[in-house]
Design a protein around this motif. Structure first.
Motif, mmCIF file in Angstrom:
data_model
loop_
_atom_site.group_PDB
_atom_site.id
_atom_site.type_symbol
_atom_site.label_atom_id
_atom_site.label_comp_id
_atom_site.label_asym_id
_atom_site.label_seq_id
_atom_site.Cartn_x
_atom_site.Cartn_y
_atom_site.Cartn_z
ATOM 1 N N VAL A 126 1.061 -0.969 0.054
ATOM 2 C CA VAL A 126 0.095 -0.056 -0.092
ATOM 3 C C VAL A 126 1.025 1.118 0.008
ATOM 4 O O VAL A 126 1.815 1.187 0.792
ATOM 5 C CB VAL A 126 -1.066 0.039 1.355
ATOM 6 C CG1 VAL A 126 -1.950 1.334 1.299
ATOM 7 C CG2 VAL A 126 -1.725 -1.249 1.355
ATOM 8 N N ALA A 127 0.580 2.082 -0.817
ATOM 9 C CA ALA A 127 1.487 3.368 -0.903
ATOM 10 C C ALA A 127 1.569 4.084 0.438
ATOM 11 O O ALA A 127 0.649 4.314 1.135
ATOM 12 C CB ALA A 127 0.699 4.652 -2.035
ATOM 13 N N PRO A 128 2.753 4.362 0.814
ATOM 14 C CA PRO A 128 2.782 4.985 2.293
ATOM 15 C C PRO A 128 2.101 6.250 2.295
ATOM 16 O O PRO A 128 1.326 6.563 3.342
ATOM 17 C CB PRO A 128 4.356 5.546 2.260
ATOM 18 C CG PRO A 128 5.062 4.453 1.154
ATOM 19 C CD PRO A 128 4.094 4.004 0.149
ATOM 20 N N ALA A 129 1.720 7.001 1.216
ATOM 21 C CA ALA A 129 0.989 8.266 1.231
ATOM 22 C C ALA A 129 -0.275 7.785 1.738
ATOM 23 O O ALA A 129 -0.982 8.806 2.790
ATOM 24 C CB ALA A 129 1.194 9.070 -0.111
ATOM 25 N N LEU A 130 -0.781 6.822 1.204
ATOM 26 C CA LEU A 130 -2.207 6.238 1.411
ATOM 27 C C LEU A 130 -2.251 5.669 2.872
ATOM 28 O O LEU A 130 -3.517 5.863 3.449
ATOM 29 C CB LEU A 130 -2.652 5.239 0.384
ATOM 30 C CG LEU A 130 -3.852 4.728 0.384
ATOM 31 C CD1 LEU A 130 -5.130 5.784 0.158
ATOM 32 C CD2 LEU A 130 -4.192 3.623 -0.544
ATOM 33 N N PHE A 133 -2.980 8.760 5.002
ATOM 34 C CA PHE A 133 -4.569 8.913 5.017
ATOM 35 C C PHE A 133 -5.392 7.868 5.476
ATOM 36 O O PHE A 133 -6.289 8.201 6.448
ATOM 37 C CB PHE A 133 -5.044 9.164 3.514
ATOM 38 C CG PHE A 133 -4.557 10.494 3.022
ATOM 39 C CD1 PHE A 133 -5.050 11.557 3.611
ATOM 40 C CD2 PHE A 133 -3.985 10.790 1.772
ATOM 41 C CE1 PHE A 133 -4.869 12.861 3.356
ATOM 42 C CE2 PHE A 133 -3.474 11.798 1.328
ATOM 43 C CZ PHE A 133 -4.203 12.994 1.898
ATOM 44 N N SER A 134 -4.958 6.702 5.719
ATOM 45 C CA SER A 134 -5.980 5.519 6.011
ATOM 46 C C SER A 134 -6.131 5.465 7.534
ATOM 47 O O SER A 134 -6.943 5.445 8.173
ATOM 48 C CB SER A 134 -5.390 4.180 5.367
ATOM 49 O OG SER A 134 -5.811 3.149 6.422
ATOM 50 N N ARG A 136 -5.164 8.025 9.395
ATOM 51 C CA ARG A 136 -5.646 9.740 9.916
ATOM 52 C C ARG A 136 -7.302 9.338 9.730
ATOM 53 O O ARG A 136 -7.948 9.775 10.996
ATOM 54 C CB ARG A 136 -5.208 10.582 8.935
ATOM 55 C CG ARG A 136 -5.737 11.827 9.101
ATOM 56 C CD ARG A 136 -5.239 12.696 8.156
ATOM 57 N NE ARG A 136 -5.893 13.979 8.106
ATOM 58 C CZ ARG A 136 -5.363 14.773 7.129
ATOM 59 N NH1 ARG A 136 -4.548 14.670 6.291
ATOM 60 N NH2 ARG A 136 -6.206 16.096 7.101
ATOM 61 N N PHE A 137 -7.740 8.581 9.192
ATOM 62 C CA PHE A 137 -9.180 8.354 9.076
ATOM 63 C C PHE A 137 -9.605 7.401 9.967
ATOM 64 O O PHE A 137 -10.692 7.701 10.712
ATOM 65 C CB PHE A 137 -9.508 7.610 7.488
ATOM 66 C CG PHE A 137 -11.170 7.208 7.498
ATOM 67 C CD1 PHE A 137 -12.061 8.265 7.693
ATOM 68 C CD2 PHE A 137 -11.419 5.999 6.895
ATOM 69 C CE1 PHE A 137 -13.362 8.141 7.451
ATOM 70 C CE2 PHE A 137 -12.846 5.953 6.954
ATOM 71 C CZ PHE A 137 -13.838 6.735 7.170
ATOM 72 N N MET A 138 -9.083 6.243 10.111
ATOM 73 C CA MET A 138 -9.415 5.059 11.137
ATOM 74 C C MET A 138 -9.224 5.981 12.764
ATOM 75 O O MET A 138 -9.834 5.361 13.693
ATOM 76 C CB MET A 138 -8.701 3.967 10.954
ATOM 77 C CG MET A 138 -9.074 3.403 9.621
ATOM 78 S SD MET A 138 -8.268 1.695 9.759
ATOM 79 C CE MET A 138 -6.593 2.174 9.749
ATOM 80 N N GLY A 144 -13.380 7.884 13.990
ATOM 81 C CA GLY A 144 -12.655 6.837 13.478
ATOM 82 C C GLY A 144 -13.091 5.643 14.092
ATOM 83 O O GLY A 144 -13.254 5.144 15.266
ATOM 84 N N ASP A 243 6.412 10.763 3.270
ATOM 85 C CA ASP A 243 5.042 10.661 2.873
ATOM 86 C C ASP A 243 4.126 10.609 3.781
ATOM 87 O O ASP A 243 3.040 11.426 3.724
ATOM 88 C CB ASP A 243 4.925 9.151 2.129
ATOM 89 C CG ASP A 243 6.078 9.079 1.143
ATOM 90 O OD1 ASP A 243 7.055 9.852 0.955
ATOM 91 O OD2 ASP A 243 5.951 7.952 0.230
ATOM 92 N N VAL A 246 3.357 14.251 5.637
ATOM 93 C CA VAL A 246 2.702 15.125 4.560
ATOM 94 C C VAL A 246 1.200 14.821 4.846
ATOM 95 O O VAL A 246 0.440 15.645 4.930
ATOM 96 C CB VAL A 246 3.238 15.105 3.299
ATOM 97 C CG1 VAL A 246 2.302 16.022 2.216
ATOM 98 C CG2 VAL A 246 4.557 15.530 3.024
ATOM 99 N N THR A 247 0.722 13.401 4.751
ATOM 100 C CA THR A 247 -0.879 13.074 4.517
ATOM 101 C C THR A 247 -1.269 12.768 5.828
ATOM 102 O O THR A 247 -2.494 12.791 5.911
ATOM 103 C CB THR A 247 -0.702 11.772 3.787
ATOM 104 O OG1 THR A 247 0.001 10.637 4.417
ATOM 105 C CG2 THR A 247 -0.118 11.940 2.346
#
Lengths: 305, 297
Positions: A126-130, A133-134, A136-138, A144, A243, A246-247
């Motif tokens: 899974v892309a580190p940037a993603l 976000f994932s 951060r969402f959870m 979350g 990454d 930043v995200t």
């Protein structure tokens, strides 16, 4: 001499003798030199020059070591160095510790373990940037899904604003890393565990060693060179963390999660101070250079075995 | 013969219940097995949950995006929004594919040639260059991105596909050279010797013999090359913020002043991760050794 189908080797010069492999290497070498050596040298030169992109298009005058002096008197640089150090220690300990735990639990031939082993690589892909976000969402403190699970288990967690708290924000970024790395490290260690012959452990069992002793006296020493490599590798990638900073937090709260790479990025890209950012990036190159040397030595030792 | 005669009769041993070397799984063993299963399930949860949760959120209607509900009326609204809708990411998706494909197509031949040289010849600088190749993986991205930022600005190449393909080579070429060297090392040299005796020249040897033999390795290298460029975030952050921006960077556009559009983020996230998850499963046997550049076999 008797005639053979293979022509006898002709005497060749040293250079001509090796011309074939060098010709094969040339294209890749050219690509690697152009995309790694050239920028490294260019950044080194720029680090001695004054260059703000908002002032001039071209690099300005040479200022000697001025920008390196600035690096080592810059509190915000030291902050990012400290943040990176903390992050590296946290993520190495958690990734390697958890990875070892996973490896030991899955080191058997049941079908469930085989299935789990097959799925272990997924988080790493899974892309580190993603990942940032994932998580951060959870871990959104109101909605979350992980936040709500934790609130149920640990009542005190209810008050924690994960990304708003300096300590937890860094922990969350570390967790995104651990999620990808611990399973991968487990896979690497499972490879190592497989190469330990079962006879060694059986012998220890017959000698009356319990599971705890078997791990510390037999498994661990045999696994140690591999563990060393894994620790260095994880450390190097942790020092490069960018990454997810930043995200998830963008360096915040305040500067609590500003890693070295992020600091260099904000100096160069946001404040357009290319000269200073180059000096910072060369400090990072040197830090990683030390780690890389240690890694290569550990690897050479492993290879020698 | 004499041994047999000397042996005592086995009869008594047979009549008595033989002491079993292994006890039937008793209390302890069952508890341990159960704990192991529980721990394994916990690992599965840890590994899979974030992926499943994102996949689930991607199909949730807007009003359920923030709920922890597992049952809801699935919708494709989020995908419609990011694929041609309000927050269109189609351009970034196309960029991601183009850049990853181009990086792979350029890298494979370079890396295969170099891998062949490293594997089949000994020459001055052999070990040094191999070490240098591993060492490139430790260079911090900023030290590469900053000089290219100023170079590409003066060349007018900022925010182009070409710019990203060029910098991606710094990641991909050393990495897959190492990977392919491992594969070429494993090819039997006898086939090459036979081909040479049959008068096969170097070019046709590489093209007709090595390439087909190394095909599985080339496939793995291609997957890794694609994966590395696809997931890359730092380079496009510096060099391609808008026109040539790739999917991971374009995710940032879903962070709106009023908050993150999580439903769309999840849908875009699924788009970013699904192809990589499939690829990772395809080459999973090579992952552990792949990521450490052969340190762990």
């Amino acid at each position: 001499m008797v005639a053979t189908t293979v022509p006898p080797p002709r005497p060749r010069s040293r250079m001509r003798k090796h011309a074939v492999p060098y010709l094969h290497l040339a294209p890749a070498l050219l690509a690697v030199v152009l995309t790694t050596v050239y920028p490294l040298v260019s950044a080194l030169i720029t680090s001695f020059r004054h260059w703000r992109l908002n002032e001039t298009r071209e690099a300005g005058e040479f200022v000697g070591l001025e920008q390196y002096q600035r690096v080592f008197t810059d509190d915000t640089f030291f902050n990012s160095a400290l943040v990176t150090l903390q992050f590296t220690v946290i993520s190495v300990v958690l990734s390697v510790g958890l990875g070892l735990g996973i490896a030991l639990i899955l080191n058997n031939r049941t079908r469930l373990s085989a299935l789990t082993k097959a799925l272990l690589i997924l988080p790493f892909a899974v892309a580190p940037a993603l990942k940032g976000f994932s998580w951060r969402f959870m871990l959104n403190p109101d909605t979350g899904v992980y936040d709500q699970m934790l609130d149920t288990v640990l009542p005190f967690a209810d008050d924690i604003n994960w990304l708003g708290d300096p300590f937890w924000a860094l922990m969350v970024i570390a967790l995104t890393e651990v999620w990808g790395w611990a399973p991968l490290i487990a896979l690497m260690l499972l490879g190592g565990l497989n190469s330990i012959s079962p006879e060694v452990r059986e012998a220890a069992t017959i000698d009356g060693a319990n599971a705890w002793q078997r791990f510390w006296r037999v498994t661990f020493p045999l696994l140690r060179p591999l563990l060393l490599i894994v620790i260095f590798l994880k450390a190097v990638f942790s020092v490069k963390i960018f990454d997810q900073v930043v995200t998830t937090t963008g360096g915040g709260p305040g500067r609590a999660t500003e890693s070295l790479n992020f600091f260099a990025y904000s100096q160069g890209f946001t404040f357009l101070d290319i000269g200073y950012a180059s000096a910072v990036s060369w400090v990072i190159v040197l830090v990683l250079g030390v780690l890389a040397t240690m890694y290569l030595i550990a690897m050479a030792k492993q290879e020698a075995k | 013969m004499t041994d047999m005669a000397v042996k005592p009769a086995p009869a008594p041993a047979r009549s008595a219940p033989a002491p079993r070397p292994r006890r039937r799984p008793g209390g302890w063993a069952i508890v341990r097995a159960a704990l192991r299963v529980l721990a394994t399930l916990a690992i599965l949860f840890f590994v899979l949950f974030p992926i499943l949760w994102m996949a689930l959120t991607a199909f949730k209607p807007a009003r359920d995006a923030f709920s922890t509900a597992v049952v809801f009326a699935p919708t494709l609204d989020n995908f419609a929004a990011i694929l041609g809708g309000a927050s269109d990411l189609t351009g970034a998706l196309v960029n991601s594919v183009l850049i990853a494909v181009a990086t792979t197509i350029v890298s494979i031949p370079l890396a295969l040639l170099a891998a062949y040289a490293f594997s089949r010849y000994r020459f001055p600088g052999h070990r040094g260059m191999l070490l240098a190749i591993v060492a490139t993986q430790f260079i911090p991205g900023v030290a590469i991105a900053l000089p290219f930022l100023t170079l590409f600005r003066s060349l007018g190449l900022i925010d182009t596909h070409l710019a990203l393909v060029v910098v991606n080579l710094s990641l991909v070429v050393p990495y897959i050279t190492w990977l392919l060297k491992g594969f070429v090392d494993g090819l039997p040299i006898e086939i090459e010797e036979a081909a040479r005796l049959d008068g096969c020249g170097q070019v046709s040897l590489l093209w007709r013999v090595i390439t087909p033999l190394a095909a599985p390795g080339i496939f793995v290298a291609a997957v890794f090359s694609f994966l590395l460029s696809w997931n890359e975030f730092l380079f496009p952050t510096f060099l391609a913020r808008t026109d040539a921006s790739t999917l991971p960077v374009a995710l940032m556009t879903l962070v709106l002043p009023e908050g993150v559009a999580w439903g769309q983020m999840a849908a875009a996230g699924l788009l970013v991760m699904a192809p990589m998850l499939i690829m990772a499963l395809l080459v999973r046997k090579h992952f552990a050794e792949g990521m450490t550049m052969g340190a762990v076999k």
